[in-house]
Design a protein around this motif. Sequence first.
Motif, PDB file in Angstrom:
ATOM      1  N   GLY A 333     -12.258   1.368  14.990  1.00 54.01           N
ATOM      2  CA  GLY A 333     -11.072   0.640  15.295  1.00 54.01           C
ATOM      3  C   GLY A 333      -9.946   0.681  14.608  1.00 54.01           C
ATOM      4  O   GLY A 333      -8.833   0.189  14.879  1.00 54.01           O
ATOM      5  N   PHE A 334      -9.862   2.062  13.748  1.00 57.15           N
ATOM      6  CA  PHE A 334      -8.758   2.196  13.199  1.00 57.15           C
ATOM      7  C   PHE A 334      -8.162   3.604  13.490  1.00 57.15           C
ATOM      8  O   PHE A 334      -8.855   4.491  13.424  1.00 57.15           O
ATOM      9  CB  PHE A 334      -8.798   2.090  11.568  1.00 57.15           C
ATOM     10  CG  PHE A 334      -9.060   0.870  10.911  1.00 57.15           C
ATOM     11  CD1 PHE A 334      -7.932   0.074  10.615  1.00 57.15           C
ATOM     12  CD2 PHE A 334     -10.284   0.151  10.762  1.00 57.15           C
ATOM     13  CE1 PHE A 334      -7.915  -1.315  10.285  1.00 57.15           C
ATOM     14  CE2 PHE A 334     -10.349  -1.006  10.394  1.00 57.15           C
ATOM     15  CZ  PHE A 334      -9.091  -1.704  10.070  1.00 57.15           C
ATOM     16  N   ALA A 335      -6.773   3.720  14.094  1.00 56.63           N
ATOM     17  CA  ALA A 335      -6.296   4.992  14.502  1.00 56.63           C
ATOM     18  C   ALA A 335      -5.761   5.650  13.389  1.00 56.63           C
ATOM     19  O   ALA A 335      -5.721   7.005  13.284  1.00 56.63           O
ATOM     20  CB  ALA A 335      -5.142   4.751  15.321  1.00 56.63           C
ATOM     21  N   GLY A 336      -5.333   4.997  12.123  1.00 58.59           N
ATOM     22  CA  GLY A 336      -4.712   5.651  10.873  1.00 58.59           C
ATOM     23  C   GLY A 336      -4.970   4.803   9.771  1.00 58.59           C
ATOM     24  O   GLY A 336      -5.420   3.770  10.058  1.00 58.59           O
ATOM     25  N   ALA A 337      -4.501   5.147   8.681  1.00 56.42           N
ATOM     26  CA  ALA A 337      -4.871   4.368   7.517  1.00 56.42           C
ATOM     27  C   ALA A 337      -4.283   3.148   7.730  1.00 56.42           C
ATOM     28  O   ALA A 337      -2.892   3.043   7.809  1.00 56.42           O
ATOM     29  CB  ALA A 337      -4.287   5.179   6.172  1.00 56.42           C
ATOM     30  N   PRO A 338      -4.923   1.923   7.209  1.00 60.44           N
ATOM     31  CA  PRO A 338      -4.248   0.810   7.744  1.00 60.44           C
ATOM     32  C   PRO A 338      -3.135   0.357   6.484  1.00 60.44           C
ATOM     33  O   PRO A 338      -3.398   0.831   5.401  1.00 60.44           O
ATOM     34  CB  PRO A 338      -5.469  -0.276   7.673  1.00 60.44           C
ATOM     35  CG  PRO A 338      -6.668   0.590   7.056  1.00 60.44           C
ATOM     36  CD  PRO A 338      -6.346   1.936   7.093  1.00 60.44           C
ATOM     37  N   GLY A 339      -1.995  -0.117   7.045  1.00 59.79           N
ATOM     38  CA  GLY A 339      -0.884  -0.521   5.875  1.00 59.79           C
ATOM     39  C   GLY A 339      -0.172   0.953   5.578  1.00 59.79           C
ATOM     40  O   GLY A 339       0.418   0.976   4.550  1.00 59.79           O
ATOM     41  N   GLY A 340      -0.777   2.219   5.968  1.00 59.98           N
ATOM     42  CA  GLY A 340      -0.256   3.291   5.341  1.00 59.98           C
ATOM     43  C   GLY A 340      -0.939   3.632   4.312  1.00 59.98           C
ATOM     44  O   GLY A 340      -0.460   4.538   3.346  1.00 59.98           O
ATOM     45  N   ILE A 341      -1.924   2.995   3.785  1.00 57.36           N
ATOM     46  CA  ILE A 341      -2.598   3.274   2.393  1.00 57.36           C
ATOM     47  C   ILE A 341      -3.696   4.053   2.520  1.00 57.36           C
ATOM     48  O   ILE A 341      -4.597   3.943   3.113  1.00 57.36           O
ATOM     49  CB  ILE A 341      -2.797   2.048   1.913  1.00 57.36           C
ATOM     50  CG1 ILE A 341      -1.488   1.120   1.274  1.00 57.36           C
ATOM     51  CG2 ILE A 341      -3.637   2.043   0.405  1.00 57.36           C
ATOM     52  CD1 ILE A 341      -1.637  -0.217   0.883  1.00 57.36           C
ATOM     53  N   THR A 342      -3.593   5.267   1.793  1.00 58.88           N
ATOM     54  CA  THR A 342      -4.733   6.295   1.681  1.00 58.88           C
ATOM     55  C   THR A 342      -5.064   6.404   0.372  1.00 58.88           C
ATOM     56  O   THR A 342      -4.545   6.379  -0.728  1.00 58.88           O
ATOM     57  CB  THR A 342      -4.464   7.620   2.239  1.00 58.88           C
ATOM     58  OG1 THR A 342      -3.212   8.029   1.458  1.00 58.88           O
ATOM     59  CG2 THR A 342      -3.877   7.804   3.655  1.00 58.88           C
ATOM     60  N   LEU A 343      -6.611   6.198  -0.033  1.00 55.72           N
ATOM     61  CA  LEU A 343      -7.278   6.396  -1.323  1.00 55.72           C
ATOM     62  C   LEU A 343      -8.220   7.452  -1.130  1.00 55.72           C
ATOM     63  O   LEU A 343      -9.483   7.029  -1.357  1.00 55.72           O
ATOM     64  CB  LEU A 343      -7.988   4.677  -1.362  1.00 55.72           C
ATOM     65  CG  LEU A 343      -6.781   3.646  -1.679  1.00 55.72           C
ATOM     66  CD1 LEU A 343      -7.546   2.512  -1.563  1.00 55.72           C
ATOM     67  CD2 LEU A 343      -5.969   3.913  -2.812  1.00 55.72           C
ATOM     68  N   GLU A 344      -7.628   8.572  -1.178  1.00 52.86           N
ATOM     69  CA  GLU A 344      -8.651   9.639  -0.978  1.00 52.86           C
ATOM     70  C   GLU A 344      -8.571  10.720  -2.209  1.00 52.86           C
ATOM     71  O   GLU A 344      -9.645  11.451  -2.370  1.00 52.86           O
ATOM     72  CB  GLU A 344      -8.274  10.677   0.170  1.00 52.86           C
ATOM     73  CG  GLU A 344      -8.494   9.825   1.612  1.00 52.86           C
ATOM     74  CD  GLU A 344      -7.939  10.829   2.754  1.00 52.86           C
ATOM     75  OE1 GLU A 344      -8.823  11.118   3.620  1.00 52.86           O
ATOM     76  OE2 GLU A 344      -6.764  10.812   2.775  1.00 52.86           O
TER      77      GLU A 344
END
Length: 395
Positions: A333-344
């Motif tokens: 259901g997500f096309a990209g990191a929600p809210g632009g937040i990446t935690l990688e």
Amino acid sequence: MEPHLTDWLGILLRWLHVIAGIAWIGASFYFNWLENRLQRGAPQAEGIEGYLWAVHGGGFYRLEKFRVAPKKLPAALHWFKWEAYVTWLSGAGLLAVVYYWDAKVYLIDPAVMALSTPVAVAVGAGSLAVSWLAYDALCRLLQRRPLLLAAAVFAFFALLAFVLCQLLSGRAAYLHTGAAMGTVMAANVLRVIIPSQKSLVRSVEHGRAPDPQLGASALVRSRHNNYLTLPVLFVMVSGHYPLTYGHPWNWALLAAVSAAGVLVRHYFNVRHRGEQSRWWFPAAAVAVIIAAAAVTAPWQSGDGDALVTTAAIRPVVEKRCTVCHARAPTFPGFAGAPGGITLESEAQMENLARRIYDVTVKSKTMPPGNLSAMTDEERALLGRWFTGIGAAAHE
Ligand code: HEC
């Protein structure tokens, strides 16, 4: 539905919603201001209640308000209603695309109450309809007691916020309280303001004396809309601040800030009428300061004794957060990191330490609906990690 499609539908509807909302509220603020600023004292032309001069965009304008209606209608008479309808329709569309389509992410929070999707959607959509019925009934019941009516309407919405905060996710509860106020405002236009204007127009067309009561009841509803505006707008921007809707006293916070919004509106209305404005503004400021202080105070203090390293919390974040918060999320259901937040990476985790702490320990709004099943021990670990980092930063 394809995640990209919901994202695009979401952004286009939001765009339309904001544009129509600006047109609606802009016109509504303007006419409210006009009503307050009208020069009524000077001798007026026949049938005129007041007039006003203004300069704008390089030209002079002179506007007049008729006491009830002109004897003869002009060829072109402008109405203001589609701004309201389009705002409501685009808002309802957004509600469906964001909250009802992805109910498990945005609408439901099992930590609040484990509702099924159909029940949660019925609660959300039902709250809008019930609000209009209750508000309209209150208006009829307390027609002659304007202050009591205002207090009753305020109490009703505070109660609604309280009830919704016990049933839906904090964010959805806030949004639905705002949407309920917006529904009341749009329904005021559709069911009271426009019909009373239509019957005014009909009276003039048929050469009958129009009933001044019609205009008066439309004016009351229009005033209510004016006072509801600031609380609605607060709700619409609060979605970006989990510290508001994620607070254990979220409904009381919303009631306090809404009271401040109403007082600020009142301050301007009184001032535009040229009266001495008194304690409204300071009272509003106090309400906001109390609300802000309540949010800022720690709700849960980390014990902060043993230092937890970022390497130690990394597996927790990867398991509970990175499924969504990655450039290519694996959570459906997500096309990209929600809210632009990446935690990688650990660096990203450290850069976002405060926000991670806010949403997992302070407000527990993440993971949404606890979809990735984060445990309380893991939250406590993140809390100790954050207090440790904070302490290290101050050394
Ligand atoms: C199921 C997917 C999912 C998971 C799992 C998840 N998030 Fe989120 N996160 C979201 C969504 C959706 C948003 C909201 C984006 C928006 O504002 O539309 C969000 C927003 C955020 C925000 C920004 C909040 C704000 O509004 O300022 C932070 C910070 C965040 N998440 C941290 C985390 C952390 C830390 C975890 C792990 C404990 C986590 N998330 C787990 C989906 C997820």
